[in-house]
Scaffold this motif. Sequence first.
Motif, PDB file in Angstrom:
ATOM      1  N   THR A   3      13.392  20.407  -0.927  1.00 12.85           N
ATOM      2  CA  THR A   3      13.330  21.673  -1.131  1.00 12.85           C
ATOM      3  C   THR A   3      12.474  22.301   0.192  1.00 12.85           C
ATOM      4  OG1 THR A   3      13.348  21.751  -3.339  1.00 12.85           O
ATOM      5  CG2 THR A   3      12.879  23.815  -2.608  1.00 12.85           C
ATOM      6  N   ALA A   4      11.176  21.811   0.522  1.00 14.75           N
ATOM      7  CA  ALA A   4      10.268  22.409   1.546  1.00 14.75           C
ATOM      8  C   ALA A   4      11.182  22.200   2.834  1.00 14.75           C
ATOM      9  CB  ALA A   4       9.383  21.248   1.554  1.00 14.75           C
ATOM     10  N   ARG A   6      14.553  22.381   3.068  1.00 17.46           N
ATOM     11  CA  ARG A   6      15.576  23.458   2.994  1.00 17.46           C
ATOM     12  C   ARG A   6      14.999  24.703   3.347  1.00 17.46           C
ATOM     13  NH1 ARG A   6      19.726  21.115  -1.001  1.00 17.46           N
ATOM     14  NH2 ARG A   6      18.767  19.018  -1.338  1.00 17.46           N
ATOM     15  N   LEU A   7      13.564  24.999   2.474  1.00 20.01           N
ATOM     16  CA  LEU A   7      12.759  26.299   2.949  1.00 20.01           C
ATOM     17  C   LEU A   7      12.838  26.272   4.476  1.00 20.01           C
ATOM     18  CD1 LEU A   7      10.196  26.546   0.065  1.00 20.01           C
ATOM     19  CD2 LEU A   7      12.151  28.401   0.625  1.00 20.01           C
TER      20      LEU A   7
END
Lengths: 334, 464
Positions: A3-4, A6-7
């Motif tokens: 997720t990081a 992706r962020l």
Amino acid sequence: MPTAARLRSLLRGKATRLCLALLLLVELGVARPDWLWRLVPRSGAGIVDVLETRVIARAEAPQIIVMGSSRVRDALSPRDLERALRLPTGAVLNLGLTSGTPFDAVTLYRRNRAKLRTARLLLVGLEDWYLNGAMAPTERDRRFADLSERWSDWDGELRLSLLLGYVWRTYDARDVIRETLQALARRRVRDVPLAPDGRLLWRADEPQTGPVDVDVLAELDGFFRDDRPGLGRRAQLARLIALAQADGLEVRLLRVPWRDAYLDARHTRHPAADARWRAWIDSLTPPPLGAERASAVGLLPTDFVDYGHLAGRGATLFASLIADQLRTSGWPAR
Amino acid sequence: MLFHSPTFFVFFAVVLLLYRRLGLAGQNHLSLVASYVFFGWWDWRFLGLLAFSTAVDFLVAQRIEATDDAARRKRWLWVSLGVNLGLLAFFKYVGFFVDSAVDLLLALGLTPHRPVLGILLPIGISFYTFQTMAYTIDVYRRRTPATRDPVAFAVYVAWFPQLVAGPIERADRLLPQFSERRLPTRHQLGSGALLMLIGYFRKVAIADTVAPHVDRIFSDPGSASSLGIALGVVLFALQIYGDFAGYSDIARGASRMLGVELMQNFEHPYFSTSITEFWRRWHVSLSSWLRDYLYIPLGGNRGGPVKTYRNLMLTMLLGGLWHGAGWNFVIWGGLHGGALAVHKLWRRDRPAAPGRARAIASWAGTMALVCLAWIFFRAHSFSEAMAVLGGLFAFTGGLPGGTALVAVAAVGALLVIDVPQFRRGEHEAILRWPWWVRGVTYAGLVLATLLLSGSPSPFIYFQF
């Protein structure tokens, strides 16, 4: 992709980058420079500059400095107090301002220390709502508070909001930006007139007397909405006292009377706040000057324009009361 | 913890960062803890109630599934309904029923004692009790299997983005999402953040901005002209839409950023050209709940026109009462129920005719009805509603310029968001715009929301 990551990749998108660039432009070009905060004299933040440039800078040899809220501003005419204490004209400087707090007082004192430290006596007004920890920060808190003050003087949601504002000044400056835009839309920046005695003049007129009956509940309930104990304003007051005393000033706290109806309503509608206030006042040594209940010092309901701002006649009476109390306590000593 | 408070931003950032590092069990445990922290932030004393309601439905559903005995299944269902409706009745309606009984006795010339009950309404109770009941009913109807995972079920009931004001989710949609590890895609993160931004804009820049004007007009309708009151009613229509649809957007966006999709709760209801269409677009999760668990069990439209109208009316009256314990909400529901019945009757022999003029007239009529009904929804009492209506139909002139300007700005702001969504038929329509338009729009939304924000004010639907 975690997720990081992706962020991160999201933030690399062109639209997001443009958005961030525009927000950064506002942050650096509008919210951080001091000009924005000074632009509208009638704003909560801009009023400080009016006091500094038009009141403090012009004062020649002040002997008594009065600080506090608008109730303090309206209650003590410098000329009345000078006459009652046989002081020369210009010896009393009233720096009371709308929603003024101990933080404003300590900020004004710090910023103008060279001039203000020449005085002999500092009178600081107390308000019951200083003890309400849920009272939102003013524009001046947002303009001047440093990181440690934001952390130590506030708690909970308000502390978080002030910390957020410290990092992202656009958040802090949102009220000021709005006021500035409104002033620009009106194409008129209203100035703050000064009374002949050097105080800020907020109302269009300075009535000698007020109405017999007023609705005190709107203000009262506003002061104590979501009431909870808060020690931040007391800490700010302690800092002011320490600073002034270090400069050799005598510091006396001051209570401006309220209408009896206000006090009665506070006692019944907000008993916890009422008890907190009384406990604080009882703990102060020496006791504050002034008085709390209008009728106790011979003030009539018509001596107020509203729940607690004195009209002209009441202010004259109050100035002589303060002068008497000061003389009784041995002032001036030197 | 309000969605638009700094506390929530910190809370959500922490959850988001921890969430991605965890496996399925860890994500569900974190979701449960986060949801209970979120709920307990308002009043920790009601956490027990939430846990109790969760436990009852978790166990009851298993009992129902474990047996094929119809009578036993029905008994267990009644246990669930009894517990949930009992909680709702006690916390939400006891005061109303007691007050109504006392008023009735007073009207009959008796002098009863009016007891002071002082029962606090637990936030979100109307939403989560309906959600848990839907699960148990679906298990009873064999539409969804009973889950064996108590943590996943507890997260389903308490999922923090939608716990306090919906959407009221169905188990067959939401529960399976808690049985897999969630890895939000880049699109989910981006569109979730966009949805949240749109929600904040709707809530803060629109609903909260018009709120003081609405409050002023409704608190003293006697001092406003008829035009001013009409404007106030329109502004309330904008306020409640901005407030509730804004909440739903933030809920969906936050949930999506955690890899969980929630249902669409609003489909641009103010573009409806009939009251029937309005209810397909407004608070969709409630209207579909009422349809599936109340209207259809009552018989729906299966028993002929008269029974259909009766069922519609009953459903809407109870839907009104769901919103709040007050006769004004019942009247609001009754007005909508009556309008739905009349529309059904009207359409029975008249198929929808095409034509722009007809569509505009239908839209105007629908909006007029919706706005009139909002008066009862917004007023604190029946007499206040009548005062507003009296002022509205006094036909006095004079348009308050400032309020009119706010109304124009609010309508414009809503249209900027809603028209592209409506035309494209998707709520992330902005994502299809050129990158530079999107960039400017995002920054504009952030700044507008920021500049118009004051102290965070609660969402209207939290009181229900």
